[in-house]
Design an enzyme around this catalytic site. Sequence first.
Site, short mmCIF file in Angstrom:
data_model
loop_
_atom_site.label_atom_id
_atom_site.label_comp_id
_atom_site.label_asym_id
_atom_site.label_seq_id
_atom_site.Cartn_x
_atom_site.Cartn_y
_atom_site.Cartn_z
N HIS A 144 -44.98 -42.48 -0.11
CA HIS A 144 -45.89 -41.88 -0.20
C HIS A 144 -46.60 -40.77 0.62
CE1 HIS A 144 -50.14 -41.34 -2.20
NE2 HIS A 144 -50.53 -41.50 -0.87
N GLU A 145 -46.59 -41.42 1.90
CA GLU A 145 -46.81 -40.30 2.95
C GLU A 145 -46.07 -39.23 3.23
OE1 GLU A 145 -50.06 -40.63 3.92
OE2 GLU A 145 -50.48 -42.31 3.00
N HIS A 148 -46.67 -36.55 0.89
CA HIS A 148 -47.72 -35.53 1.32
C HIS A 148 -47.15 -34.54 2.28
CE1 HIS A 148 -51.40 -37.25 -0.71
NE2 HIS A 148 -51.11 -38.58 -0.06
N GLU A 201 -52.91 -36.87 -4.69
CA GLU A 201 -52.56 -38.48 -4.46
C GLU A 201 -51.25 -38.64 -5.55
OE1 GLU A 201 -53.43 -40.78 -2.32
OE2 GLU A 201 -53.89 -39.10 -1.29
#
Length: 273
Positions: A144-145, A148, A201
């Site tokens: 997930h990070e 980003h 997100e």
Amino acid sequence: MAKLFYLSGLTAALILAGCQAVNTTSGGAVGVERKQYMFSMLSSAELNQKYAQSYQQTLSEASQKGELDKNSTNAKRVDAIAKRLIAQTPVFRPDAAQWDWDANLIDSDELNANCGPGGKIIVYSGLIEKLQLTDDELAAVMGHEVAHALREHSREAMSKAYGVQMASQIGSVLGVGQVGLGVANTGVEYLMTLPNSRSNENEADLIGLELAARAGYDPNAAITLWKKMEQAGGGAPPEFMSTHPSSGSRIASLQAAIPKVMPLYEQAKGKRG
């Protein structure tokens, strides 16, 4: 009111003149295709360089406090998972293969992890230990990070902030009253900034899900991860007023996407034996 609408249109035209529409990544199996608006004067290279300096300072401070963990079992887990995820990033953007990637574990009770511009990953031990994360769950949050960073969400957010600042300055020069500016800024915040932040997100959830699956980590772990996060976080603010999706909508979105990436996971698992 007519004057405010006229100035809003003029301001928008001036701001958009400094923006360029880009899609920082390919859509992947999860189909993230949203165009992003970036200020051309804020380059990826410049932001990556500035963030790298901040990242090194954070590591230096952690090292001085004896909190930079290089040798524990969890540090080795973070390093191994990062390598497997990073190997899959060119699927979404080929230039990521040339990024100066780095991953570190900081000994802290903080339930957090991040990946800054240019591929600088930090995981805090509290996240792993307090939530008792499995490798699959840790890969979900790290993926997930990393997503980003691939989507350059930090650069996009800075471009939006710059646009809001420019709109306020132009409005002041052209004579819009403080009440009008307040209305305009509130509208920008809730109609542009927050929805897009929630969108960011969701994009990170989906791309992270696919990265982890391609790296051989069970996509279903993303569901157990966010359930653990929900339990740890207690009550959450209403979704409309938050920059993050509510746990319920986040989990529903992930569940809908898991069938798209499960074949990738099965293929990767087969290769790893």
